[in-house]
Design an enzyme around this catalytic site. Structure first.
Site, PDB file in Angstrom:
ATOM      1  N   LEU A   1       0.824  -1.210   0.000  1.00  0.00           N
ATOM      2  CA  LEU A   1       0.000   0.000   0.000  1.00  0.00           C
ATOM      3  C   LEU A   1       0.862   1.267   0.000  1.00  0.00           C
ATOM      4  O   LEU A   1       2.051   1.217   0.348  1.00  0.00           O
ATOM      5  CB  LEU A   1      -0.878   0.019   1.254  1.00  0.00           C
ATOM      6  CG  LEU A   1      -1.961  -1.061   1.361  1.00  0.00           C
ATOM      7  CD1 LEU A   1      -2.569  -1.058   2.763  1.00  0.00           C
ATOM      8  CD2 LEU A   1      -3.040  -0.851   0.294  1.00  0.00           C
ATOM      9  N   SER A   2       0.242   2.371  -0.337  1.00  0.00           N
ATOM     10  CA  SER A   2       0.904   3.668  -0.202  1.00  0.00           C
ATOM     11  C   SER A   2       1.266   3.872   1.273  1.00  0.00           C
ATOM     12  O   SER A   2       0.461   3.558   2.162  1.00  0.00           O
ATOM     13  CB  SER A   2      -0.067   4.766  -0.678  1.00  0.00           C
ATOM     14  OG  SER A   2       0.495   6.033  -0.477  1.00  0.00           O
ATOM     15  N   ALA A   3       2.477   4.341   1.529  1.00  0.00           N
ATOM     16  CA  ALA A   3       2.999   4.584   2.894  1.00  0.00           C
ATOM     17  C   ALA A   3       3.313   3.296   3.664  1.00  0.00           C
ATOM     18  O   ALA A   3       3.541   3.333   4.869  1.00  0.00           O
ATOM     19  CB  ALA A   3       2.064   5.473   3.722  1.00  0.00           C
ATOM     20  N   SER A   4       3.349   2.166   2.944  1.00  0.00           N
ATOM     21  CA  SER A   4       3.719   0.919   3.633  1.00  0.00           C
ATOM     22  C   SER A   4       5.213   0.883   3.950  1.00  0.00           C
ATOM     23  O   SER A   4       5.650   0.122   4.811  1.00  0.00           O
ATOM     24  CB  SER A   4       3.332  -0.300   2.785  1.00  0.00           C
ATOM     25  OG  SER A   4       3.942  -0.241   1.509  1.00  0.00           O
TER      26      SER A   4
ATOM     27  N   SER B   1       9.901  -0.274  -6.624  1.00  0.00           N
ATOM     28  CA  SER B   1       8.917  -0.033  -5.556  1.00  0.00           C
ATOM     29  C   SER B   1       7.686   0.601  -6.186  1.00  0.00           C
ATOM     30  O   SER B   1       7.722   1.743  -6.643  1.00  0.00           O
ATOM     31  CB  SER B   1       9.500   0.848  -4.439  1.00  0.00           C
ATOM     32  OG  SER B   1      10.064   2.022  -4.955  1.00  0.00           O
TER      33      SER B   1
ATOM     34  N   SER C   1       9.375   2.669  -0.557  1.00  0.00           N
ATOM     35  CA  SER C   1      10.463   3.544  -1.039  1.00  0.00           C
ATOM     36  C   SER C   1      11.607   3.586  -0.041  1.00  0.00           C
ATOM     37  O   SER C   1      12.780   3.570  -0.436  1.00  0.00           O
ATOM     38  CB  SER C   1       9.958   4.978  -1.263  1.00  0.00           C
ATOM     39  OG  SER C   1       8.860   4.969  -2.112  1.00  0.00           O
TER      40      SER C   1
HETATM   41  N1  LIG Z   1      -5.405   7.015  -6.547  1.00  0.00           N
HETATM   42  C1  LIG Z   1      -4.183   6.699  -6.082  1.00  0.00           C
HETATM   43  N2  LIG Z   1      -3.949   5.469  -5.554  1.00  0.00           N
HETATM   44  C2  LIG Z   1      -2.735   5.167  -5.096  1.00  0.00           C
HETATM   45  N3  LIG Z   1      -1.665   6.021  -5.107  1.00  0.00           N
HETATM   46  C3  LIG Z   1      -1.857   7.252  -5.619  1.00  0.00           C
HETATM   47  C4  LIG Z   1      -3.114   7.638  -6.103  1.00  0.00           C
HETATM   48  N4  LIG Z   1      -3.011   8.937  -6.558  1.00  0.00           N
HETATM   49  C5  LIG Z   1      -1.750   9.314  -6.335  1.00  0.00           C
HETATM   50  N5  LIG Z   1      -1.059   8.317  -5.766  1.00  0.00           N
HETATM   51  C6  LIG Z   1       0.390   8.400  -5.464  1.00  0.00           C
HETATM   52  O1  LIG Z   1       1.029   7.607  -6.455  1.00  0.00           O
HETATM   53  C7  LIG Z   1       1.919   6.684  -5.866  1.00  0.00           C
HETATM   54  C8  LIG Z   1       1.688   5.259  -6.381  1.00  0.00           C
HETATM   55  O2  LIG Z   1       2.123   5.130  -7.679  1.00  0.00           O
HETATM   56  P1  LIG Z   1       2.412   3.704  -8.277  1.00  0.00           P
HETATM   57  O3  LIG Z   1       2.942   3.949  -9.647  1.00  0.00           O
HETATM   58  O4  LIG Z   1       3.268   2.931  -7.338  1.00  0.00           O
HETATM   59  O5  LIG Z   1       0.959   3.043  -8.321  1.00  0.00           O
HETATM   60  S1  LIG Z   1       0.447   1.745  -9.125  1.00  0.00           S
HETATM   61  O6  LIG Z   1       1.465   0.687  -8.969  1.00  0.00           O
HETATM   62  O7  LIG Z   1       0.287   2.103 -10.532  1.00  0.00           O
HETATM   63  O8  LIG Z   1      -0.833   1.392  -8.501  1.00  0.00           O
HETATM   64  C9  LIG Z   1       1.662   6.690  -4.377  1.00  0.00           C
HETATM   65  O9  LIG Z   1       2.953   6.828  -3.823  1.00  0.00           O
HETATM   66  P2  LIG Z   1       3.493   5.878  -2.665  1.00  0.00           P
HETATM   67  O10 LIG Z   1       2.859   6.435  -1.432  1.00  0.00           O
HETATM   68  O11 LIG Z   1       4.970   6.101  -2.701  1.00  0.00           O
HETATM   69  O12 LIG Z   1       3.129   4.448  -2.924  1.00  0.00           O
HETATM   70  C10 LIG Z   1       0.760   7.876  -4.108  1.00  0.00           C
HETATM   71  O13 LIG Z   1       1.482   8.909  -3.482  1.00  0.00           O
HETATM   72  N1  LIG Z   2       9.960   0.225   8.672  1.00  0.00           N
HETATM   73  C1  LIG Z   2       9.368   1.379   8.967  1.00  0.00           C
HETATM   74  N2  LIG Z   2       8.931   1.627  10.228  1.00  0.00           N
HETATM   75  C2  LIG Z   2       8.304   2.777  10.530  1.00  0.00           C
HETATM   76  N3  LIG Z   2       8.057   3.775   9.642  1.00  0.00           N
HETATM   77  C3  LIG Z   2       8.462   3.595   8.383  1.00  0.00           C
HETATM   78  C4  LIG Z   2       9.136   2.394   7.964  1.00  0.00           C
HETATM   79  N4  LIG Z   2       9.388   2.497   6.636  1.00  0.00           N
HETATM   80  C5  LIG Z   2       8.920   3.696   6.254  1.00  0.00           C
HETATM   81  N5  LIG Z   2       8.367   4.370   7.292  1.00  0.00           N
HETATM   82  C6  LIG Z   2       7.724   5.689   7.233  1.00  0.00           C
HETATM   83  O1  LIG Z   2       6.477   5.510   6.571  1.00  0.00           O
HETATM   84  C7  LIG Z   2       6.235   6.577   5.657  1.00  0.00           C
HETATM   85  C8  LIG Z   2       6.008   6.029   4.266  1.00  0.00           C
HETATM   86  O2  LIG Z   2       7.195   5.413   3.809  1.00  0.00           O
HETATM   87  P1  LIG Z   2       7.530   5.277   2.262  1.00  0.00           P
HETATM   88  O3  LIG Z   2       8.812   4.531   2.194  1.00  0.00           O
HETATM   89  O4  LIG Z   2       7.461   6.601   1.584  1.00  0.00           O
HETATM   90  O5  LIG Z   2       6.320   4.345   1.792  1.00  0.00           O
HETATM   91  P2  LIG Z   2       5.770   4.009   0.331  1.00  0.00           P
HETATM   92  O6  LIG Z   2       6.927   4.143  -0.636  1.00  0.00           O
HETATM   93  O7  LIG Z   2       5.268   2.600   0.437  1.00  0.00           O
HETATM   94  O8  LIG Z   2       4.682   4.987   0.065  1.00  0.00           O
HETATM   95  C9  LIG Z   2       7.419   7.516   5.759  1.00  0.00           C
HETATM   96  O9  LIG Z   2       7.046   8.582   6.612  1.00  0.00           O
HETATM   97  C10 LIG Z   2       8.512   6.675   6.360  1.00  0.00           C
HETATM   98  O10 LIG Z   2       9.394   7.443   7.147  1.00  0.00           O
END
Ligand SMILES: Nc1ncnc2c1ncn2[C@@H]1O[C@H](COP(=O)(O)OS(=O)(=O)O)[C@@H](OP(=O)(O)O)[C@H]1O
Ligand SMILES: Nc1ncnc2c1ncn2[C@@H]1O[C@H](COP(=O)(O)OP(=O)(O)O)[C@@H](O)[C@H]1O
Length: 192
Positions: free
Chosen positions: A29-32, A99, A35
């Site tokens: 998931l996003s923020a999992s 990622s 990255s």
């Molecule tokens: N609708 C929607 N759903 C999910 N994510 C969204 C959306 N709109 C924008 N974002 C931002 O785009 C990042 C995810 O892009 P990805 O290319 O990894 O997505 S995907 O694999 O095509 O589903 C994702 O970044 P990460 O948080 O780093 O995962 C989001 O910040």
């Molecule tokens: N192992 C971890 N434990 C706690 N917090 C984390 C960990 N990895 C990332 N974070 C925090 O979670 C948030 C999202 O991380 P990020 O790497 O940007 O996730 P993603 O790429 O899946 O969106 C950031 O604020 C980061 O500092």
């Protein structure tokens, strides 16, 4: 008869890259934490003398994939393109560290199959951080916007995420910070 040069180059490359070129595919998931772990893994691999290159969904959407949105078809195309680029990088002997949310099983399976067909290793890593934790992190405020209805089709809120059923590695919050997680991936890469 003259050798087929195309074939020759790829055979030599294959010989040179034994134990080297691979793709690590981080999905979640996003923020999992994808990255953060990917950056740490890339840093560690390069420091250890192993060429690596990070392909981050969020970044690639500014260039290679700037024409794509977040509808299901666009995500599928996003994953397809990144899968192809990862394959090329791995074929050149690097560790491609991808990622990408990559929410659909079939799309990830296709990327895996493309690697398998080319004789390249593919290590799928599920960053299994529960939605509640991702939402509490919300570094970009996107979950809040999605909950408020200001953003639609957000993964985990009103768009699907299909968790892997047989990833090579599953990373859960209790397993440490991103450095510790990157270490676990390095180990898995050694085993793969
Ligand atoms: N609708 C929607 N759903 C999910 N994510 C969204 C959306 N709109 C924008 N974002 C931002 O785009 C990042 C995810 O892009 P990805 O290319 O990894 O997505 S995907 O694999 O095509 O589903 C994702 O970044 P990460 O948080 O780093 O995962 C989001 O910040
Ligand atoms: N192992 C971890 N434990 C706690 N917090 C984390 C960990 N990895 C990332 N974070 C925090 O979670 C948030 C999202 O991380 P990020 O790497 O940007 O996730 P993603 O790429 O899946 O969106 C950031 O604020 C980061 O500092």
């Amino acid at each position: 008869m003259l050798p087929n040069l195309e074939w020759h180059a790829s055979a030599v490359r294959r010989e040179q890259r034994v134990g080297r070129g691979s793709t690590v595919w981080l999905t979640g998931l996003s923020a999992s934490g994808k990255s953060s772990v990917a950056a740490e893994l890339e840093r560690r691999l390069i420091a250890g003398g192993r060429p690596a290159y990070r392909l981050d969904g969020d970044n690639l959407r500014h260039g290679l994939n700037s024409d794509l949105g977040f509808a299901a078809d666009d995500r599928t195309e996003n994953v397809r393109r990144v899968g192809e680029v990862a394959c090329l990088f791995a074929d050149a002997g690097l560790v491609a560290v991808v990622s990408l949310i990559s929410p659909y099983r079939a799309d990830r399976a296709r990327a895996r199959e493309r690697h398998r067909a080319t004789g390249l290793r593919f290590v799928e890593v599920f960053v299994d951080t529960p939605l509640e934790i991702c939402e509490s992190r919300d570094p970009k405020g996107m979950y809040a916007k999605a909950r408020a209805g200001e953003l639609t089709g957000f993964t985990g809120v009103d768009a699907p995420y299909e968790p892997p059923l047989s990833a090579e590695l599953v990373l859960r919050p209790g397993m440490g910070d991103s450095a510790a997680m990157a270490g676990l991936i390095e180990e898995a890469l050694g085993r793969a």
